[in-house]
Design a protein around this motif. Sequence first.
Motif, PDB file in Angstrom:
ATOM      1  N   ASP A  23     -17.242 -44.835 -19.717  1.00  0.00           N
ATOM      2  CA  ASP A  23     -18.347 -45.905 -19.819  1.00  0.00           C
ATOM      3  C   ASP A  23     -17.740 -47.165 -19.616  1.00  0.00           C
ATOM      4  O   ASP A  23     -16.247 -47.086 -19.263  1.00  0.00           O
ATOM      5  CB  ASP A  23     -19.219 -45.870 -21.390  1.00  0.00           C
ATOM      6  N   PRO A  24     -18.341 -48.327 -19.673  1.00  0.00           N
ATOM      7  CA  PRO A  24     -17.742 -49.370 -18.961  1.00  0.00           C
ATOM      8  C   PRO A  24     -16.502 -50.014 -20.016  1.00  0.00           C
ATOM      9  O   PRO A  24     -16.042 -50.852 -19.546  1.00  0.00           O
ATOM     10  CB  PRO A  24     -19.022 -50.405 -19.082  1.00  0.00           C
ATOM     11  N   VAL A  25     -16.362 -49.389 -21.305  1.00  0.00           N
ATOM     12  CA  VAL A  25     -15.205 -50.087 -21.825  1.00  0.00           C
ATOM     13  C   VAL A  25     -14.065 -48.873 -22.152  1.00  0.00           C
ATOM     14  O   VAL A  25     -13.183 -49.278 -22.865  1.00  0.00           O
ATOM     15  CB  VAL A  25     -15.604 -50.702 -23.198  1.00  0.00           C
ATOM     16  N   ARG A  26     -14.372 -47.607 -22.027  1.00  0.00           N
ATOM     17  CA  ARG A  26     -13.553 -46.490 -22.464  1.00  0.00           C
ATOM     18  C   ARG A  26     -12.924 -45.642 -21.163  1.00  0.00           C
ATOM     19  O   ARG A  26     -13.931 -45.799 -20.076  1.00  0.00           O
ATOM     20  CB  ARG A  26     -14.317 -45.661 -23.442  1.00  0.00           C
ATOM     21  N   PHE A  27     -12.001 -45.164 -21.369  1.00  0.00           N
ATOM     22  CA  PHE A  27     -11.334 -44.315 -20.326  1.00  0.00           C
ATOM     23  C   PHE A  27     -10.622 -42.984 -20.885  1.00  0.00           C
ATOM     24  O   PHE A  27     -10.240 -43.053 -21.871  1.00  0.00           O
ATOM     25  CB  PHE A  27     -10.513 -45.112 -19.334  1.00  0.00           C
ATOM     26  N   LYS A 119     -22.476 -49.193 -22.580  1.00  0.00           N
ATOM     27  CA  LYS A 119     -21.412 -48.273 -23.581  1.00  0.00           C
ATOM     28  C   LYS A 119     -22.144 -47.495 -24.467  1.00  0.00           C
ATOM     29  O   LYS A 119     -23.334 -47.566 -24.541  1.00  0.00           O
ATOM     30  CB  LYS A 119     -20.901 -49.754 -24.440  1.00  0.00           C
ATOM     31  N   ILE A 120     -21.558 -46.045 -24.552  1.00  0.00           N
ATOM     32  CA  ILE A 120     -22.155 -45.210 -25.156  1.00  0.00           C
ATOM     33  C   ILE A 120     -22.061 -45.577 -26.813  1.00  0.00           C
ATOM     34  O   ILE A 120     -21.279 -46.219 -27.343  1.00  0.00           O
ATOM     35  CB  ILE A 120     -21.092 -43.826 -25.059  1.00  0.00           C
ATOM     36  N   LYS A 121     -23.203 -45.361 -27.231  1.00  0.00           N
ATOM     37  CA  LYS A 121     -23.338 -45.938 -28.633  1.00  0.00           C
ATOM     38  C   LYS A 121     -23.443 -45.086 -29.677  1.00  0.00           C
ATOM     39  O   LYS A 121     -23.852 -43.708 -29.624  1.00  0.00           O
ATOM     40  CB  LYS A 121     -24.913 -46.664 -28.723  1.00  0.00           C
TER      41      LYS A 121
END
Length: 235
Positions: A23-27, A119-121
Amino acid sequence: GAGRDLAGRNVVVSAGGTREPIDPVRFIGNRSSGRQGVALAAAAAARGAHVTLVAANIDPSVLEPLTPAPPGAPDVTVVPVGTTAQLADAVHAAAAAADVVVMAAAVADFRPETVPEAKIKKVAGRHPEPIRLVENPDILAGLARERRRPGQLVVGFAAETGDAQAGVLEHGRRKARRKGADLLVVNAVGEQQGFGTTSNEVTVLDGAGEVVARAEGSKRVVADAVWDAVLKTRS
Ligand code: C5P
C-alpha cells in the motif's frame, strides 16, 4: 593489483534489494545491503571501467565509497531505483551499451497484484484481506536469452540458504543452466554469511554449471575475483 584491465569497458551492476509496495506506506523487501554490488562497482571503476550502478534501496552510507566522486576518480553513475519494474527499466536502458551486466541485486520474485491507493486499515474483529502475489519477470534470464547484445557477458548471483556446500552448489548448477547466464556467482546466505556482512565466500560457475573460480574474503576481494572470472571468460 589487477591494473586497468577493464579500461574502456562499459559495465552495469545491479545491487541492493527491490521493494514491492503493499500500500502507499508498506512494502515487501529483503535484507540485501547492496555491499557486494557496490564493491563490484568500485572494483570495476578502479580497473578502468565505465560503471552504471543500478542501486535498489541502498543506504547512503553503503554508497559512500562511490560518492562524491573527486575529479579523476572512479567513473560510476548511480541510478537509484525502488521496485523490480524500475530496476528492470534502468538495467535494460544501461545494458543497451554494456559489455558486461552483473545482476547482483536481490530482486523480489513476487509483487502484490494490486496496490490500493489508501493505507490498509485494521478493522476490529475482521480478518485482513489476503495479499495476492504475482510473479515478477526474471530480468537476468531475459537479458541472457532475449536482450543480449553481440558479445555481451551476463553474470548472475545466487544466494542460496543452507550450509551444506554440496547442496548449495548443486542448486547453483541447476540455476546456472536454467538462467542462461555466462557466469553465476553462488554464495551461501543465512548463517554468518552474505547479506549485511562485510565478507563473503563464493563459488563462480560457468553457464554449464562448472566451477571456474572460488573466492573468500572481503566483498572487494570477491568483487575482484568476479571481474577476473569475467575477463577469463571473455578472452
Ligand atoms: O532465482 P534467483 O532469484 O535465486 O536468481 C538470482 C539471480 O537472478 C540474481 O542475479 C538476481 O539479480 C536475478 N534475478 C532477476 N530477476 C528476478 C529474480 C532474480 O534478474 N525476478
